[in-house]
Design a protein around this motif. Structure first.
Motif, PDB file in Angstrom:
ATOM      1  N   PRO A   7      -3.417   0.939  -8.979  1.00 59.20           N
ATOM      2  CA  PRO A   7      -2.628   0.198  -7.617  1.00 59.20           C
ATOM      3  C   PRO A   7      -3.530  -1.092  -8.033  1.00 59.20           C
ATOM      4  N   TYR A   8      -2.433  -1.569  -7.453  1.00 65.07           N
ATOM      5  CA  TYR A   8      -3.177  -3.534  -7.086  1.00 65.07           C
ATOM      6  C   TYR A   8      -3.322  -3.747  -5.775  1.00 65.07           C
ATOM      7  N   LYS A   9      -2.329  -2.461  -5.071  1.00 66.04           N
ATOM      8  CA  LYS A   9      -2.893  -2.639  -3.095  1.00 66.04           C
ATOM      9  C   LYS A   9      -2.252  -1.344  -2.712  1.00 66.04           C
ATOM     10  N   VAL A  10      -3.605  -1.113  -1.821  1.00 68.23           N
ATOM     11  CA  VAL A  10      -3.710   0.613  -1.310  1.00 68.23           C
ATOM     12  C   VAL A  10      -3.369  -0.431   0.439  1.00 68.23           C
ATOM     13  N   LEU A  11      -2.606   0.581   1.249  1.00 68.59           N
ATOM     14  CA  LEU A  11      -2.647   0.518   2.320  1.00 68.59           C
ATOM     15  C   LEU A  11      -2.483   1.507   3.180  1.00 68.59           C
ATOM     16  N   ASP A  12      -3.863   1.664   4.124  1.00 62.52           N
ATOM     17  CA  ASP A  12      -3.685   3.214   5.085  1.00 62.52           C
ATOM     18  C   ASP A  12      -2.431   2.903   5.935  1.00 62.52           C
ATOM     19  N   ALA A  13      -2.278   4.182   5.774  1.00 60.07           N
ATOM     20  CA  ALA A  13      -0.766   4.373   6.932  1.00 60.07           C
ATOM     21  C   ALA A  13      -0.991   5.442   7.757  1.00 60.07           C
ATOM     22  N   PRO A  14      -1.998   5.382   8.934  1.00 58.77           N
ATOM     23  CA  PRO A  14      -1.778   6.870   9.653  1.00 58.77           C
ATOM     24  C   PRO A  14      -0.491   7.323   9.985  1.00 58.77           C
ATOM     25  N   HIS A  31       5.569  -7.552   5.335  1.00 60.22           N
ATOM     26  CA  HIS A  31       6.127  -8.778   5.129  1.00 60.22           C
ATOM     27  C   HIS A  31       5.328  -8.819   3.816  1.00 60.22           C
ATOM     28  N   ALA A  32       5.701  -8.638   2.728  1.00 63.87           N
ATOM     29  CA  ALA A  32       5.071  -9.173   0.530  1.00 63.87           C
ATOM     30  C   ALA A  32       4.163 -10.095   0.606  1.00 63.87           C
ATOM     31  N   SER A  33       5.616 -10.844   1.288  1.00 60.49           N
ATOM     32  CA  SER A  33       4.448 -11.948   0.840  1.00 60.49           C
ATOM     33  C   SER A  33       3.218 -13.091   1.370  1.00 60.49           C
ATOM     34  N   SER A  34       3.557 -12.438   3.162  1.00 60.69           N
ATOM     35  CA  SER A  34       2.391 -12.877   3.834  1.00 60.69           C
ATOM     36  C   SER A  34       1.551 -11.838   4.316  1.00 60.69           C
ATOM     37  N   SER A  35       1.570 -10.609   3.799  1.00 62.71           N
ATOM     38  CA  SER A  35       1.100  -9.057   4.306  1.00 62.71           C
ATOM     39  C   SER A  35       0.566  -9.023   6.122  1.00 62.71           C
ATOM     40  N   LYS A  36       1.694  -9.450   6.446  1.00 65.69           N
ATOM     41  CA  LYS A  36       1.733  -9.533   7.369  1.00 65.69           C
ATOM     42  C   LYS A  36       2.387  -8.445   8.157  1.00 65.69           C
ATOM     43  N   VAL A  37       2.001  -7.036   9.387  1.00 64.23           N
ATOM     44  CA  VAL A  37       2.132  -6.181   9.867  1.00 64.23           C
ATOM     45  C   VAL A  37       2.526  -6.822  11.591  1.00 64.23           C
ATOM     46  N   VAL A  38       3.711  -5.930  11.619  1.00 63.86           N
ATOM     47  CA  VAL A  38       4.935  -5.818  12.401  1.00 63.86           C
ATOM     48  C   VAL A  38       5.121  -4.442  12.835  1.00 63.86           C
ATOM     49  N   LYS A  39       5.137  -4.508  14.424  1.00 67.51           N
ATOM     50  CA  LYS A  39       5.729  -3.454  14.599  1.00 67.51           C
ATOM     51  C   LYS A  39       6.688  -3.487  15.173  1.00 67.51           C
ATOM     52  N   LEU A  40       7.794  -2.641  15.089  1.00 68.77           N
ATOM     53  CA  LEU A  40       9.338  -3.243  14.665  1.00 68.77           C
ATOM     54  C   LEU A  40       9.959  -2.316  16.644  1.00 68.77           C
ATOM     55  N   CYS A  41       9.424  -0.913  16.310  1.00 63.74           N
ATOM     56  CA  CYS A  41       9.992  -0.331  17.554  1.00 63.74           C
ATOM     57  C   CYS A  41       9.308   0.929  17.877  1.00 63.74           C
ATOM     58  N   ASP A  42       9.418   1.836  18.969  1.00 64.05           N
ATOM     59  CA  ASP A  42       8.575   3.283  19.298  1.00 64.05           C
ATOM     60  C   ASP A  42      10.011   3.399  19.979  1.00 64.05           C
ATOM     61  N   LEU A  43       9.559   5.264  19.834  1.00 65.63           N
ATOM     62  CA  LEU A  43      10.854   5.610  19.904  1.00 65.63           C
ATOM     63  C   LEU A  43      10.263   6.539  21.135  1.00 65.63           C
ATOM     64  N   GLY A  44       9.453   6.461  21.776  1.00 67.32           N
ATOM     65  CA  GLY A  44       8.364   7.770  22.652  1.00 67.32           C
ATOM     66  C   GLY A  44       8.115   8.825  22.193  1.00 67.32           C
ATOM     67  N   SER A  63      -2.311 -10.255  -2.489  1.00 69.38           N
ATOM     68  CA  SER A  63      -2.013  -9.633  -1.613  1.00 69.38           C
ATOM     69  C   SER A  63      -3.449  -8.037  -2.478  1.00 69.38           C
ATOM     70  N   LEU A  64      -4.902  -8.551  -2.912  1.00 68.75           N
ATOM     71  CA  LEU A  64      -5.521  -7.065  -4.036  1.00 68.75           C
ATOM     72  C   LEU A  64      -5.750  -6.534  -2.582  1.00 68.75           C
ATOM     73  N   GLY A  65      -6.847  -5.433  -2.615  1.00 60.24           N
ATOM     74  CA  GLY A  65      -7.357  -4.612  -2.194  1.00 60.24           C
ATOM     75  C   GLY A  65      -6.600  -3.437  -1.049  1.00 60.24           C
ATOM     76  N   ARG A  66      -7.671  -3.112  -0.027  1.00 60.03           N
ATOM     77  CA  ARG A  66      -7.081  -1.794   0.821  1.00 60.03           C
ATOM     78  C   ARG A  66      -7.503  -2.142   2.350  1.00 60.03           C
ATOM     79  N   THR A  67      -5.712  -2.002   2.859  1.00 56.88           N
ATOM     80  CA  THR A  67      -5.881  -2.594   4.038  1.00 56.88           C
ATOM     81  C   THR A  67      -5.415  -2.084   5.387  1.00 56.88           C
ATOM     82  N   GLN A  68      -4.676  -1.720   6.337  1.00 53.97           N
ATOM     83  CA  GLN A  68      -4.218  -0.422   6.835  1.00 53.97           C
ATOM     84  C   GLN A  68      -2.512  -1.875   7.148  1.00 53.97           C
ATOM     85  N   ILE A  69      -2.388  -0.273   7.342  1.00 55.95           N
ATOM     86  CA  ILE A  69      -0.616  -1.179   8.121  1.00 55.95           C
ATOM     87  C   ILE A  69      -0.259  -0.850   9.543  1.00 55.95           C
ATOM     88  N   ARG A  70      -1.211  -0.446  10.651  1.00 57.39           N
ATOM     89  CA  ARG A  70      -1.424  -0.465  11.719  1.00 57.39           C
ATOM     90  C   ARG A  70      -1.824  -0.476  12.753  1.00 57.39           C
TER      91      ARG A  70
END
Length: 484
Positions: free
Chosen positions: A165-172, A203-216, A477-484
Protein backbone atom coordinates in the motif's frame (compact mmCIF):
# COMPACT_ATOMS: atom_id res chain seq x y z
CA UNK A 1 30.21 -23.80 -49.45
CA UNK A 2 27.16 -26.05 -48.89
CA UNK A 3 24.10 -25.06 -50.86
CA UNK A 4 25.96 -23.32 -53.73
CA UNK A 5 26.40 -26.39 -56.00
CA UNK A 6 24.92 -25.70 -59.46
CA UNK A 7 21.72 -27.62 -60.13
CA UNK A 8 23.20 -29.37 -63.18
CA UNK A 9 25.65 -31.32 -60.98
CA UNK A 10 22.92 -32.64 -58.66
CA UNK A 11 20.71 -34.43 -61.21
CA UNK A 12 21.32 -35.64 -64.71
CA UNK A 13 17.84 -35.01 -66.06
CA UNK A 14 17.84 -31.28 -65.42
CA UNK A 15 19.64 -28.93 -67.79
CA UNK A 16 20.27 -25.24 -67.42
CA UNK A 17 21.24 -22.61 -69.92
CA UNK A 18 23.06 -19.40 -69.14
CA UNK A 19 22.17 -16.25 -71.02
CA UNK A 20 25.32 -14.21 -71.81
CA UNK A 21 25.28 -10.75 -70.31
CA UNK A 22 24.46 -7.90 -72.68
CA UNK A 23 27.35 -5.71 -73.89
CA UNK A 24 28.13 -2.70 -71.73
CA UNK A 25 26.40 0.50 -72.71
CA UNK A 26 28.27 3.74 -73.22
CA UNK A 27 26.92 6.36 -70.86
CA UNK A 28 25.67 9.62 -72.31
CA UNK A 29 27.87 12.56 -71.50
CA UNK A 30 24.95 14.85 -70.95
CA UNK A 31 22.97 12.29 -68.91
CA UNK A 32 22.45 13.30 -65.27
CA UNK A 33 23.42 10.47 -62.97
CA UNK A 34 21.07 10.35 -59.92
CA UNK A 35 22.45 10.55 -56.43
CA UNK A 36 22.45 6.92 -55.28
CA UNK A 37 22.65 7.91 -51.64
CA UNK A 38 19.30 9.66 -51.83
CA UNK A 39 17.61 6.94 -53.84
CA UNK A 40 14.99 4.96 -51.90
CA UNK A 41 13.01 2.39 -53.90
CA UNK A 42 9.36 1.92 -53.06
CA UNK A 43 8.78 -0.88 -50.55
CA UNK A 44 5.83 -2.20 -52.58
CA UNK A 45 7.60 -2.09 -55.94
CA UNK A 46 9.15 -5.29 -57.35
CA UNK A 47 12.13 -4.99 -59.67
CA UNK A 48 12.47 -7.50 -62.53
CA UNK A 49 15.96 -7.78 -64.01
CA UNK A 50 16.93 -9.03 -67.45
CA UNK A 51 19.67 -11.24 -66.06
CA UNK A 52 19.53 -14.51 -64.15
CA UNK A 53 20.38 -13.41 -60.62
CA UNK A 54 19.22 -16.04 -58.12
CA UNK A 55 17.69 -15.01 -54.81
CA UNK A 56 19.20 -17.30 -52.24
CA UNK A 57 16.84 -16.19 -49.48
CA UNK A 58 13.97 -17.64 -51.54
CA UNK A 59 15.80 -20.77 -52.70
CA UNK A 60 14.08 -24.13 -52.40
CA UNK A 61 17.01 -26.37 -51.45
CA UNK A 62 14.66 -29.13 -50.31
CA UNK A 63 13.79 -29.85 -53.95
CA UNK A 64 17.27 -31.23 -54.58
CA UNK A 65 17.66 -32.88 -51.18
CA UNK A 66 20.74 -30.80 -50.33
CA UNK A 67 22.27 -31.63 -46.99
CA UNK A 68 22.11 -28.72 -44.54
CA UNK A 69 25.53 -29.41 -43.14
CA UNK A 70 28.37 -31.79 -43.94
CA UNK A 71 30.39 -31.26 -40.73
CA UNK A 72 27.70 -31.66 -38.12
CA UNK A 73 29.15 -34.92 -36.85
CA UNK A 74 32.68 -33.59 -36.34
CA UNK A 75 32.09 -30.02 -35.20
CA UNK A 76 31.55 -28.95 -31.65
CA UNK A 77 28.41 -27.24 -30.37
CA UNK A 78 29.68 -23.69 -30.81
CA UNK A 79 30.75 -24.35 -34.42
CA UNK A 80 27.40 -25.94 -35.21
CA UNK A 81 25.56 -22.99 -33.74
CA UNK A 82 27.63 -20.48 -35.73
CA UNK A 83 27.22 -22.54 -38.91
CA UNK A 84 23.45 -22.61 -38.43
CA UNK A 85 23.32 -18.84 -37.91
CA UNK A 86 25.51 -18.17 -40.93
CA UNK A 87 23.51 -20.53 -43.14
CA UNK A 88 20.24 -18.92 -42.11
CA UNK A 89 21.61 -15.44 -42.74
CA UNK A 90 22.93 -16.35 -46.21
CA UNK A 91 20.24 -18.67 -47.51
CA UNK A 92 17.17 -17.79 -45.45
CA UNK A 93 15.45 -19.45 -42.50
CA UNK A 94 14.19 -22.42 -44.54
CA UNK A 95 17.71 -23.65 -45.30
CA UNK A 96 18.43 -24.56 -41.65
CA UNK A 97 15.97 -27.41 -41.59
CA UNK A 98 15.86 -28.99 -45.06
CA UNK A 99 13.09 -31.50 -45.59
CA UNK A 100 13.35 -34.12 -48.34
CA UNK A 101 10.96 -33.59 -51.23
CA UNK A 102 7.63 -35.37 -51.25
CA UNK A 103 7.71 -38.46 -53.45
CA UNK A 104 4.75 -40.51 -54.71
CA UNK A 105 5.45 -43.36 -52.29
CA UNK A 106 5.18 -40.93 -49.37
CA UNK A 107 1.73 -39.75 -50.36
CA UNK A 108 -0.03 -42.82 -49.04
CA UNK A 109 -1.66 -42.24 -45.72
CA UNK A 110 -3.00 -44.46 -42.99
CA UNK A 111 -4.58 -47.69 -44.26
CA UNK A 112 -3.49 -46.92 -47.79
CA UNK A 113 -5.67 -43.85 -48.12
CA UNK A 114 -4.20 -41.04 -50.17
CA UNK A 115 -3.56 -37.73 -48.45
CA UNK A 116 -4.22 -34.42 -50.15
CA UNK A 117 -0.86 -32.66 -50.19
CA UNK A 118 -0.15 -29.55 -52.18
CA UNK A 119 2.74 -30.06 -54.65
CA UNK A 120 5.93 -28.26 -53.70
CA UNK A 121 7.33 -25.36 -55.66
CA UNK A 122 9.43 -26.84 -58.51
CA UNK A 123 11.81 -23.87 -58.88
CA UNK A 124 14.98 -23.88 -56.85
CA UNK A 125 15.67 -20.22 -57.72
CA UNK A 126 13.33 -17.29 -58.19
CA UNK A 127 13.85 -14.41 -60.62
CA UNK A 128 12.51 -11.66 -58.39
CA UNK A 129 13.48 -10.42 -55.00
CA UNK A 130 12.36 -7.84 -52.48
CA UNK A 131 13.41 -4.28 -53.14
CA UNK A 132 13.94 -3.35 -49.50
CA UNK A 133 14.98 -5.25 -46.42
CA UNK A 134 15.46 -4.06 -42.89
CA UNK A 135 19.07 -3.58 -41.83
CA UNK A 136 18.88 -6.13 -39.05
CA UNK A 137 18.03 -8.84 -41.59
CA UNK A 138 21.59 -8.57 -42.96
CA UNK A 139 23.09 -9.61 -39.64
CA UNK A 140 23.41 -13.29 -38.71
CA UNK A 141 21.90 -12.38 -35.34
CA UNK A 142 19.13 -10.12 -36.59
CA UNK A 143 16.70 -12.45 -38.33
CA UNK A 144 14.64 -13.55 -35.36
CA UNK A 145 11.50 -12.08 -36.88
CA UNK A 146 12.03 -14.25 -39.98
CA UNK A 147 12.45 -17.56 -38.18
CA UNK A 148 9.54 -20.00 -38.25
CA UNK A 149 7.33 -19.91 -35.18
CA UNK A 150 8.59 -16.53 -33.98
CA UNK A 151 5.94 -13.84 -33.57
CA UNK A 152 6.45 -10.58 -35.45
CA UNK A 153 4.42 -8.54 -32.95
CA UNK A 154 6.12 -7.18 -29.82
CA UNK A 155 5.50 -9.08 -26.63
CA UNK A 156 3.02 -7.30 -24.35
CA UNK A 157 4.39 -7.13 -20.85
CA UNK A 158 1.86 -7.79 -18.09
CA UNK A 159 0.79 -4.80 -16.04
CA UNK A 160 2.58 -4.59 -12.71
CA UNK A 161 0.45 -4.06 -9.62
CA UNK A 162 2.32 -2.66 -6.59
CA UNK A 163 2.38 -5.25 -3.84
CA UNK A 164 2.47 -2.73 -0.99
CA UNK A 165 0.00 0.00 0.00
CA UNK A 166 1.20 3.52 -0.69
CA UNK A 167 -0.56 4.86 2.41
CA UNK A 168 -1.80 3.44 5.71
CA UNK A 169 -4.25 5.18 8.03
CA UNK A 170 -4.76 4.10 11.62
CA UNK A 171 -8.49 3.70 12.26
CA UNK A 172 -9.10 3.08 15.99
CA UNK A 173 -12.36 1.32 16.86
CA UNK A 174 -12.96 0.08 13.28
CA UNK A 175 -15.25 -2.86 14.00
CA UNK A 176 -14.47 -6.44 13.01
CA UNK A 177 -18.04 -7.24 11.95
CA UNK A 178 -18.71 -9.00 8.63
CA UNK A 179 -22.26 -7.60 8.30
CA UNK A 180 -21.38 -3.90 8.48
CA UNK A 181 -20.36 -1.48 5.71
CA UNK A 182 -18.28 1.27 7.30
CA UNK A 183 -16.21 2.73 4.42
CA UNK A 184 -17.29 4.61 1.28
CA UNK A 185 -15.56 6.97 -1.18
CA UNK A 186 -17.47 9.89 -2.70
CA UNK A 187 -17.40 11.30 -6.23
CA UNK A 188 -15.83 14.42 -4.67
CA UNK A 189 -12.83 12.39 -3.48
CA UNK A 190 -13.79 12.28 0.20
CA UNK A 191 -13.58 9.07 2.20
CA UNK A 192 -16.20 8.44 4.91
CA UNK A 193 -15.35 6.03 7.73
CA UNK A 194 -17.51 4.89 10.62
CA UNK A 195 -15.48 4.44 13.81
CA UNK A 196 -17.48 3.40 16.84
CA UNK A 197 -20.24 6.01 17.28
CA UNK A 198 -18.56 8.64 15.06
CA UNK A 199 -18.17 9.30 11.34
CA UNK A 200 -14.94 10.83 10.04
CA UNK A 201 -14.24 12.34 6.63
CA UNK A 202 -10.78 12.08 5.06
CA UNK A 203 -10.15 14.43 2.13
CA UNK A 204 -7.88 12.55 -0.27
CA UNK A 205 -6.56 15.65 -2.02
CA UNK A 206 -5.29 17.29 1.18
CA UNK A 207 -5.26 14.42 3.73
CA UNK A 208 -7.41 16.62 5.96
CA UNK A 209 -9.57 14.77 8.52
CA UNK A 210 -12.93 16.13 9.67
CA UNK A 211 -15.24 14.68 12.30
CA UNK A 212 -18.71 14.71 10.77
CA UNK A 213 -20.89 13.45 13.62
CA UNK A 214 -21.07 11.71 16.97
CA UNK A 215 -24.11 9.51 17.61
CA UNK A 216 -23.59 9.31 21.37
CA UNK A 217 -22.88 6.44 23.71
CA UNK A 218 -26.28 4.79 23.11
CA UNK A 219 -25.83 4.36 19.35
CA UNK A 220 -23.13 3.32 16.86
CA UNK A 221 -22.45 3.56 13.15
CA UNK A 222 -23.33 0.44 11.14
CA UNK A 223 -23.13 1.73 7.55
CA UNK A 224 -22.15 4.77 5.49
CA UNK A 225 -23.03 5.56 1.88
CA UNK A 226 -22.43 8.57 -0.35
CA UNK A 227 -25.02 9.84 -2.79
CA UNK A 228 -23.93 9.28 -6.41
CA UNK A 229 -23.58 13.03 -6.95
CA UNK A 230 -23.32 15.81 -4.44
CA UNK A 231 -22.17 15.84 -0.85
CA UNK A 232 -24.95 13.99 0.96
CA UNK A 233 -23.94 11.07 3.15
CA UNK A 234 -26.32 8.46 4.56
CA UNK A 235 -25.49 6.96 7.94
CA UNK A 236 -27.16 3.79 9.20
CA UNK A 237 -27.23 3.26 12.95
CA UNK A 238 -27.52 0.38 15.37
CA UNK A 239 -30.88 1.74 16.58
CA UNK A 240 -32.48 1.23 13.17
CA UNK A 241 -32.42 4.89 12.17
CA UNK A 242 -31.06 6.44 8.99
CA UNK A 243 -29.51 9.90 9.03
CA UNK A 244 -28.80 12.11 6.00
CA UNK A 245 -25.90 14.52 6.37
CA UNK A 246 -24.70 17.40 4.20
CA UNK A 247 -20.95 16.82 4.40
CA UNK A 248 -20.06 20.21 2.91
CA UNK A 249 -21.71 21.96 5.87
CA UNK A 250 -21.27 19.14 8.43
CA UNK A 251 -25.00 19.42 9.10
CA UNK A 252 -27.63 16.72 9.54
CA UNK A 253 -30.43 17.22 7.03
CA UNK A 254 -32.87 14.49 7.99
CA UNK A 255 -33.47 11.44 10.16
CA UNK A 256 -35.57 8.55 8.81
CA UNK A 257 -37.07 5.62 10.67
CA UNK A 258 -38.76 2.39 9.64
CA UNK A 259 -36.34 -0.37 10.65
CA UNK A 260 -36.60 -2.15 13.96
CA UNK A 261 -32.96 -3.29 14.07
CA UNK A 262 -29.56 -2.09 12.88
CA UNK A 263 -29.12 -0.76 9.35
CA UNK A 264 -26.02 -2.46 7.91
CA UNK A 265 -26.39 -1.93 4.14
CA UNK A 266 -27.07 1.17 2.01
CA UNK A 267 -27.35 1.83 -1.73
CA UNK A 268 -28.16 5.05 -3.62
CA UNK A 269 -29.97 5.42 -6.95
CA UNK A 270 -30.15 9.15 -7.76
CA UNK A 271 -32.70 10.44 -5.21
CA UNK A 272 -33.75 6.93 -4.12
CA UNK A 273 -31.99 5.43 -1.12
CA UNK A 274 -32.28 1.73 -0.24
CA UNK A 275 -31.52 0.49 3.28
CA UNK A 276 -31.12 -3.10 4.43
CA UNK A 277 -31.50 -4.18 8.02
CA UNK A 278 -31.13 -7.03 10.46
CA UNK A 279 -34.93 -7.05 10.59
CA UNK A 280 -34.74 -8.84 7.15
CA UNK A 281 -36.37 -5.99 5.23
CA UNK A 282 -35.27 -3.48 2.59
CA UNK A 283 -36.82 -0.01 2.64
CA UNK A 284 -36.95 2.23 -0.43
CA UNK A 285 -36.70 5.87 0.53
CA UNK A 286 -37.19 8.92 -1.67
CA UNK A 287 -35.36 11.73 0.09
CA UNK A 288 -37.58 14.25 -1.74
CA UNK A 289 -40.76 12.74 -0.24
CA UNK A 290 -42.14 13.49 3.18
CA UNK A 291 -42.58 9.84 4.14
CA UNK A 292 -39.71 7.94 5.70
CA UNK A 293 -40.00 5.23 3.04
CA UNK A 294 -42.09 4.71 -0.09
CA UNK A 295 -42.00 0.90 -0.26
CA UNK A 296 -40.87 -2.16 1.67
CA UNK A 297 -39.17 -5.14 0.01
CA UNK A 298 -39.68 -8.50 1.67
CA UNK A 299 -38.03 -11.78 0.76
CA UNK A 300 -34.91 -12.38 2.84
CA UNK A 301 -35.14 -14.74 5.80
CA UNK A 302 -32.19 -13.25 7.67
CA UNK A 303 -30.18 -10.03 7.94
CA UNK A 304 -29.62 -8.05 4.74
CA UNK A 305 -25.89 -7.37 4.52
CA UNK A 306 -25.31 -6.47 0.84
CA UNK A 307 -27.06 -3.93 -1.43
CA UNK A 308 -26.04 -2.58 -4.85
CA UNK A 309 -27.92 -0.73 -7.60
CA UNK A 310 -26.95 -1.43 -11.20
CA UNK A 311 -25.25 1.32 -13.19
CA UNK A 312 -28.41 2.06 -15.16
CA UNK A 313 -30.38 2.29 -11.85
CA UNK A 314 -32.91 -0.29 -13.07
CA UNK A 315 -32.01 -3.28 -10.88
CA UNK A 316 -31.20 -3.65 -7.20
CA UNK A 317 -29.22 -6.67 -6.01
CA UNK A 318 -29.44 -7.73 -2.37
CA UNK A 319 -27.55 -10.35 -0.41
CA UNK A 320 -28.42 -11.77 2.97
CA UNK A 321 -27.30 -13.98 5.80
CA UNK A 322 -29.82 -16.51 4.45
CA UNK A 323 -27.30 -17.31 1.64
CA UNK A 324 -29.64 -15.78 -0.92
CA UNK A 325 -28.99 -13.31 -3.72
CA UNK A 326 -32.09 -11.45 -4.94
CA UNK A 327 -32.61 -9.01 -7.81
CA UNK A 328 -35.40 -6.41 -7.69
CA UNK A 329 -36.58 -3.85 -10.21
CA UNK A 330 -37.57 -0.26 -9.51
CA UNK A 331 -41.21 -1.05 -8.73
CA UNK A 332 -41.21 -4.61 -7.35
CA UNK A 333 -41.84 -5.48 -3.71
CA UNK A 334 -40.95 -9.13 -4.32
CA UNK A 335 -37.67 -10.29 -5.92
CA UNK A 336 -37.87 -10.80 -9.68
CA UNK A 337 -34.82 -13.09 -9.65
CA UNK A 338 -33.70 -15.47 -6.92
CA UNK A 339 -30.30 -17.17 -6.78
CA UNK A 340 -29.73 -19.82 -4.13
CA UNK A 341 -26.38 -21.36 -5.17
CA UNK A 342 -24.30 -19.74 -2.43
CA UNK A 343 -23.85 -21.77 0.75
CA UNK A 344 -22.94 -18.86 3.07
CA UNK A 345 -23.89 -15.24 3.66
CA UNK A 346 -23.79 -13.01 0.57
CA UNK A 347 -22.33 -9.62 1.41
CA UNK A 348 -20.05 -9.07 -1.62
CA UNK A 349 -22.04 -7.76 -4.61
CA UNK A 350 -20.81 -5.86 -7.67
CA UNK A 351 -22.40 -4.90 -11.01
CA UNK A 352 -20.18 -4.76 -14.07
CA UNK A 353 -19.83 -1.30 -15.66
CA UNK A 354 -18.78 -2.95 -18.93
CA UNK A 355 -21.67 -5.33 -19.65
CA UNK A 356 -25.36 -4.77 -19.00
CA UNK A 357 -26.83 -7.28 -16.57
CA UNK A 358 -23.53 -8.83 -15.47
CA UNK A 359 -23.56 -9.33 -11.70
CA UNK A 360 -20.85 -10.75 -9.42
CA UNK A 361 -21.48 -12.07 -5.91
CA UNK A 362 -19.30 -13.63 -3.22
CA UNK A 363 -20.09 -16.03 -0.41
CA UNK A 364 -18.88 -16.25 3.18
CA UNK A 365 -16.66 -18.72 5.01
CA UNK A 366 -18.60 -21.87 4.15
CA UNK A 367 -18.89 -20.89 0.48
CA UNK A 368 -15.70 -19.01 -0.54
CA UNK A 369 -16.90 -18.66 -4.14
CA UNK A 370 -17.30 -15.75 -6.55
CA UNK A 371 -20.22 -16.35 -8.88
CA UNK A 372 -21.22 -14.48 -12.03
CA UNK A 373 -24.77 -14.03 -13.23
CA UNK A 374 -26.50 -12.61 -16.29
CA UNK A 375 -29.67 -11.00 -14.99
CA UNK A 376 -30.85 -10.26 -18.54
CA UNK A 377 -31.04 -13.95 -19.43
CA UNK A 378 -31.44 -15.14 -15.82
CA UNK A 379 -28.45 -17.47 -16.09
CA UNK A 380 -25.54 -18.55 -13.91
CA UNK A 381 -22.36 -17.90 -15.91
CA UNK A 382 -19.43 -19.20 -13.86
CA UNK A 383 -18.04 -19.89 -10.41
CA UNK A 384 -14.56 -19.39 -8.93
CA UNK A 385 -13.54 -20.96 -5.62
CA UNK A 386 -11.22 -18.42 -3.97
CA UNK A 387 -10.27 -20.56 -1.00
CA UNK A 388 -11.37 -18.07 1.66
CA UNK A 389 -14.30 -15.97 2.83
CA UNK A 390 -15.34 -13.35 0.22
CA UNK A 391 -16.03 -10.06 2.00
CA UNK A 392 -16.23 -7.49 -0.81
CA UNK A 393 -16.19 -7.12 -4.58
CA UNK A 394 -15.65 -4.06 -6.74
CA UNK A 395 -15.34 -3.77 -10.50
CA UNK A 396 -12.89 -1.49 -12.28
CA UNK A 397 -14.55 1.04 -14.55
CA UNK A 398 -11.31 1.52 -16.54
CA UNK A 399 -10.52 -2.10 -17.46
CA UNK A 400 -12.43 -5.38 -17.36
CA UNK A 401 -11.04 -6.44 -13.99
CA UNK A 402 -12.34 -6.72 -10.45
CA UNK A 403 -11.00 -6.86 -6.90
CA UNK A 404 -12.09 -9.15 -4.12
CA UNK A 405 -11.20 -8.89 -0.43
CA UNK A 406 -11.11 -11.89 1.84
CA UNK A 407 -11.33 -13.01 5.42
CA UNK A 408 -10.85 -16.46 6.89
CA UNK A 409 -8.36 -17.73 6.44
CA UNK A 410 -5.90 -15.72 4.33
CA UNK A 411 -7.02 -12.06 4.73
CA UNK A 412 -5.83 -11.26 1.20
CA UNK A 413 -6.82 -8.90 -1.62
CA UNK A 414 -6.95 -10.34 -5.15
CA UNK A 415 -7.03 -8.53 -8.47
CA UNK A 416 -8.76 -10.64 -11.14
CA UNK A 417 -8.94 -10.34 -14.93
CA UNK A 418 -12.40 -11.06 -16.27
CA UNK A 419 -13.66 -13.32 -17.85
CA UNK A 420 -10.64 -15.64 -17.53
CA UNK A 421 -10.50 -15.04 -13.76
CA UNK A 422 -6.73 -15.17 -13.86
CA UNK A 423 -5.01 -13.53 -10.90
CA UNK A 424 -3.13 -10.33 -11.68
CA UNK A 425 -2.00 -9.79 -8.10
CA UNK A 426 -2.49 -11.03 -4.56
CA UNK A 427 -1.99 -8.30 -1.95
CA UNK A 428 -1.36 -8.99 1.71
CA UNK A 429 -0.70 -6.87 4.76
CA UNK A 430 -3.89 -6.92 6.83
CA UNK A 431 -3.73 -9.15 9.88
CA UNK A 432 -7.53 -9.39 10.23
CA UNK A 433 -10.36 -10.03 7.77
CA UNK A 434 -10.50 -7.40 5.02
CA UNK A 435 -14.13 -6.47 5.67
CA UNK A 436 -14.32 -3.05 4.02
CA UNK A 437 -13.57 -1.90 0.49
CA UNK A 438 -14.12 1.28 -1.53
CA UNK A 439 -12.78 2.60 -4.83
CA UNK A 440 -11.61 6.11 -5.69
CA UNK A 441 -13.62 8.26 -8.13
CA UNK A 442 -10.87 8.01 -10.78
CA UNK A 443 -11.10 4.22 -10.63
CA UNK A 444 -7.40 3.65 -9.95
CA UNK A 445 -7.12 3.32 -6.18
CA UNK A 446 -8.86 1.12 -3.65
CA UNK A 447 -8.95 1.47 0.11
CA UNK A 448 -9.35 -1.56 2.35
CA UNK A 449 -10.26 -1.71 6.02
CA UNK A 450 -9.95 -4.53 8.54
CA UNK A 451 -10.36 -5.41 12.18
CA UNK A 452 -6.66 -4.66 12.64
CA UNK A 453 -7.87 -1.02 12.77
CA UNK A 454 -6.02 0.12 9.66
CA UNK A 455 -7.07 1.54 6.30
CA UNK A 456 -4.68 0.70 3.45
CA UNK A 457 -4.57 2.43 0.08
CA UNK A 458 -3.50 0.45 -3.01
CA UNK A 459 -2.92 1.45 -6.63
CA UNK A 460 -4.39 -1.53 -8.47
CA UNK A 461 -6.08 -0.28 -11.66
CA UNK A 462 -4.73 1.76 -14.59
CA UNK A 463 -6.08 5.13 -15.57
CA UNK A 464 -8.68 5.18 -18.37
CA UNK A 465 -6.26 6.96 -20.74
CA UNK A 466 -2.67 5.93 -20.16
CA UNK A 467 -3.48 2.60 -18.45
CA UNK A 468 -0.24 3.06 -16.53
CA UNK A 469 -0.49 6.37 -14.70
CA UNK A 470 -0.36 6.48 -10.93
CA UNK A 471 -3.34 7.90 -9.16
CA UNK A 472 -3.09 11.51 -8.12
CA UNK A 473 -4.42 10.52 -4.73
CA UNK A 474 -1.24 8.74 -3.74
CA UNK A 475 1.16 11.24 -5.26
CA UNK A 476 1.42 13.43 -2.18
CA UNK A 477 0.01 11.15 0.50
CA UNK A 478 2.74 8.68 1.44
CA UNK A 479 3.35 7.31 4.89
CA UNK A 480 1.21 6.30 7.83
CA UNK A 481 -1.10 8.69 9.65
CA UNK A 482 -4.11 8.51 11.92
CA UNK A 483 -7.67 9.23 10.81
CA UNK A 484 -8.65 10.68 14.18
Amino acid sequence: MDGTTPPSTSTSDITTSTTPPPPPKTPLKNHLIPNLNSYHPSPSRTIYSDRFIPSRSSSNFALFNLSPSSHSSTSDDSTNAYTALLRTALFGPDSAGVVPPVTPDKLSGINGKNLQINPPNCNIFKFKTETRKSLHSLSPFGFDDQLPGVSHSPVKTPRKVPRSPYKVLDAPALQDDFYLNLVDWSSHNVLAVGLGNCVYLWHASSSKVVKLCDLGIDDSVCSVGWAQRGTHLAVGTSNGKLQIWDASRCKRVRTMEGHRLRVGALAWSTSLLSSGSRDKSILQRDIRAQEDFVSKLSGHKSEVCGLKWSYDNRELASGGNDNRLFVWNQHSTQPVLKYCEHTAAVKAIAWSPHMHGLLASGGGTADRCIRFWNTTTNSHLSCMDTGSQVCNLVWSKNVNELVSTHGYSQNQIIVWRYPTMSKLATLTGHTYRVLYLAISPDGQTIVTGAGDETLRFWNVFPSPKSKNTESEIGASSLGRTQIR
